[in-house]
Motif scaffolding. Structure first.
Motif, PDB file in Angstrom:
ATOM      1  N   SER A 159       0.907  -0.994   0.121  1.00 49.28           N
ATOM      2  CA  SER A 159       0.034  -0.080  -0.037  1.00 49.28           C
ATOM      3  C   SER A 159       0.794   1.164   0.039  1.00 49.28           C
ATOM      4  N   LEU A 160       2.068   0.942   0.840  1.00 44.98           N
ATOM      5  CA  LEU A 160       2.875   2.468   1.053  1.00 44.98           C
ATOM      6  C   LEU A 160       3.189   2.551  -0.755  1.00 44.98           C
ATOM      7  N   THR A 161       4.066   1.800  -1.152  1.00 38.87           N
ATOM      8  CA  THR A 161       4.506   1.273  -1.736  1.00 38.87           C
ATOM      9  C   THR A 161       4.087   2.034  -3.091  1.00 38.87           C
ATOM     10  N   ILE A 162       2.368   1.533  -3.771  1.00 38.89           N
ATOM     11  CA  ILE A 162       1.592   2.579  -4.520  1.00 38.89           C
ATOM     12  C   ILE A 162       1.670   3.616  -3.830  1.00 38.89           C
ATOM     13  N   ILE A 163       1.268   4.141  -2.746  1.00 37.57           N
ATOM     14  CA  ILE A 163       1.189   5.699  -2.363  1.00 37.57           C
ATOM     15  C   ILE A 163       2.142   6.102  -2.860  1.00 37.57           C
ATOM     16  N   MET A 164       3.339   5.790  -3.303  1.00 38.72           N
ATOM     17  CA  MET A 164       5.147   6.753  -3.570  1.00 38.72           C
ATOM     18  C   MET A 164       4.803   6.538  -5.137  1.00 38.72           C
ATOM     19  N   LEU A 165       4.618   5.909  -5.730  1.00 40.09           N
ATOM     20  CA  LEU A 165       4.386   5.142  -7.111  1.00 40.09           C
ATOM     21  C   LEU A 165       3.247   6.385  -7.595  1.00 40.09           C
ATOM     22  N   LEU A 166       2.837   6.317  -7.408  1.00 37.02           N
ATOM     23  CA  LEU A 166       1.699   7.179  -7.809  1.00 37.02           C
ATOM     24  C   LEU A 166       1.746   8.663  -7.233  1.00 37.02           C
ATOM     25  N   ALA A 167       2.253   9.050  -6.329  1.00 37.18           N
ATOM     26  CA  ALA A 167       2.787  10.570  -5.762  1.00 37.18           C
ATOM     27  C   ALA A 167       3.855  10.592  -6.815  1.00 37.18           C
ATOM     28  N   ARG A 168       4.832  10.135  -7.615  1.00 37.97           N
ATOM     29  CA  ARG A 168       6.069  10.018  -7.951  1.00 37.97           C
ATOM     30  C   ARG A 168       4.790  10.446  -9.495  1.00 37.97           C
ATOM     31  N   SER A 169       4.801   9.792  -9.689  1.00 39.25           N
ATOM     32  CA  SER A 169       3.499   9.490 -11.252  1.00 39.25           C
ATOM     33  C   SER A 169       3.277  11.375 -11.424  1.00 39.25           C
ATOM     34  N   ALA A 170       2.850  11.640 -10.677  1.00 36.18           N
ATOM     35  CA  ALA A 170       1.888  13.213 -10.637  1.00 36.18           C
ATOM     36  C   ALA A 170       2.907  14.346 -10.379  1.00 36.18           C
ATOM     37  N   LEU A 171       4.454  14.081 -10.556  1.00 35.27           N
ATOM     38  CA  LEU A 171       5.318  14.796 -10.608  1.00 35.27           C
ATOM     39  C   LEU A 171       6.422  14.927 -11.761  1.00 35.27           C
ATOM     40  N   SER A 172       6.404  13.337 -11.712  1.00 42.25           N
ATOM     41  CA  SER A 172       8.247  13.386 -12.519  1.00 42.25           C
ATOM     42  C   SER A 172       7.656  13.398 -14.371  1.00 42.25           C
ATOM     43  N   GLN A 173       6.582  14.056 -15.161  1.00 45.21           N
ATOM     44  CA  GLN A 173       6.858  13.968 -16.132  1.00 45.21           C
ATOM     45  C   GLN A 173       6.657  15.310 -16.157  1.00 45.21           C
ATOM     46  N   MET A 174       5.603  16.348 -15.438  1.00 44.77           N
ATOM     47  CA  MET A 174       6.142  17.712 -15.757  1.00 44.77           C
ATOM     48  C   MET A 174       6.776  18.336 -16.950  1.00 44.77           C
ATOM     49  N   ASP A 175       8.242  17.631 -16.761  1.00 44.87           N
ATOM     50  CA  ASP A 175       8.906  17.957 -17.515  1.00 44.87           C
ATOM     51  C   ASP A 175       9.124  17.938 -19.126  1.00 44.87           C
TER      52      ASP A 175
END
Length: 392
Positions: free
Chosen positions: A293-309
């Protein structure tokens, strides 16, 4: 076309490691084939960058679509490691959720010549948005083989082969759609004829080197490798993994719209760096999470930011080079990214073969932070025309 291609990449990137494991291959061999796909894309994009000015964009896009069709049919027909590695190198298969294929520089050059400067970042944001939403749908579609196996008499291997046949058919559909484009698409009174890289050579080479560092880090966490880690550590089903990557893709998609608004206010380089830094920190934290569950939360949080560039990077490169050099600049900044990222899945496959800790994710986060700091230090004061106009 970006959406159609992203849908195919979305499910293939998840099913690729499962298919290769079903054929009896080891994680290291999965990493080798993922490396082959990225290496081949880099070489092909380099050739396009050097010689694209001799051909129409329409012809090159048609040829790329036919190569996509051949790749899908080849993966469905061949089951041995070495022939599959050859097909991976010469084909268009993408182990990542993002677009790293030869289509990317071609379409970027066409799009840049189709709009005014102030519309360019918005256009790239919409282009990326469509790709991310379609890719998310493709990730969800990756659960289809489980349903097909449960409701038919076919085995998993046969069903997975059918998914690669679908990939090939989508390549043929792509060719049909590209054939409807005008012969001189993207060439207008605001775009000079395509030319080799000349005046913009120095700045493009520096950017290419920096983007290569970022891509080398990113290669450790291409979607196929992250999926393989989740399969190995948590024994996830394809359906569950597909749902995770679906929501990851949705968050990524809407982050593109936010990136456009942030860039309008704070500038392209600042947007690239200050959205990327926290996403890299999340990458380092993911292997440390004790539960799924925590792993998924971290993956989703990363996805919300990682591709803005992604849209901001594309817009920035197109903005600071001469109009006639855009096709070459797009390829030359894309090629080192593909080549640099090509080595990482091989290393990631090796690391995942000896440990389930998630070393590839942590390594990727550290390398990406170094890239962010270098980019900010070297390009903070090099502004695209629209930002210079705002400043004055």
């Amino acid at each position: 076309m970006r959406g159609l291609r992203a849908f195919a990449d979305g499910y293939v990137s998840l099913l690729l490691p499962l298919y290769l494991l079903a054929l009896g291959m080891r994680p290291f061999q999965v990493g080798m084939i993922a490396t082959g796909t990225l290496f081949g894309s880099g070489v092909l994009s380099l050739l396009v960058g050097l010689y694209a000015y001799r051909f129409t964009s329409r012809m090159l896009l048609l040829m790329a679509a036919l190569l996509m069709a051949g790749t899908g049919f080849g993966f469905a027909a061949v089951t041995h490691f070495w022939p599959l590695l050859v097909i991976a190198i010469v084909g268009t298969l993408n182990p990542s959720s993002g677009d790293v294929s030869v289509f990317l520089p071609l379409e970027h050059a066409v799009l840049s010549g189709a709009v005014e400067e102030r519309q360019r970042t918005t256009l790239f944001a919409r282009y990326s948005l469509i790709g991310a939403l379609a890719g998310a749908s493709g990730a969800l579609f990756a659960g289809a083989p489980d349903v097909m196996v449960a409701t038919s008499r076919f085995g998993m291997k046969t069903v997975l082969q059918s998914m690669f046949i679908l990939y090939g058919l989508l390549g043929l559909v792509s060719a049909l759609i590209y054939s409807t484009l005008p012969r001189e698409i993207g060439i207008g009174d605001r775009k000079a004829p395509a030319a080799p890289l000349q005046k913009s050579k120095r700045i493009v080479y520096i950017l290419a080197a920096l983007f290569s560092l970022d891509a080398f880090g990113g290669g450790f966490v291409v979607q196929s490798m992250v999926a393989l880690w989740l399969f190995e550590k948590f024994q996830l089903s394809t359906t569950v993994a597909g749902v995770i990557f679906f929501w990851s893709g949705v968050l990524t998609a809407f982050s593109y719209l936010a990136a456009n608004r942030i860039a309008d206010r704070f500038g392209l380089v600042n947007t690239m760096v200050f959205t990327h830094l926290p996403s890299s920190l999340f990458l380092i934290l993911i292997p440390l999470m004790p539960t799924l569950s925590l792993t998924i939360i971290m993956l989703l949080a990363r996805s919300a930011l990682s591709q803005m560039d992604v849209p901001t990077r594309s817009s920035y490169v197109m903005a600071i080079v001469q109009p006639g050099e855009r096709a070459a600049a797009a390829s030359i900044t894309s090629v080192p990214r593909s080549l640099a990222s090509a080595a990482s899945p091989l290393l990631a496959g090796y690391l995942l073969g000896v440990s389930t800790f998630g070393w590839p994710l942590a390594i990727a986060g550290v390398l990406k932070i170094i890239y962010d700091l270098l980019l900010l230090g070297m390009f903070r004061d090099i502004r695209p025309p629209e930002e210079s106009d705002q400043k004055h």
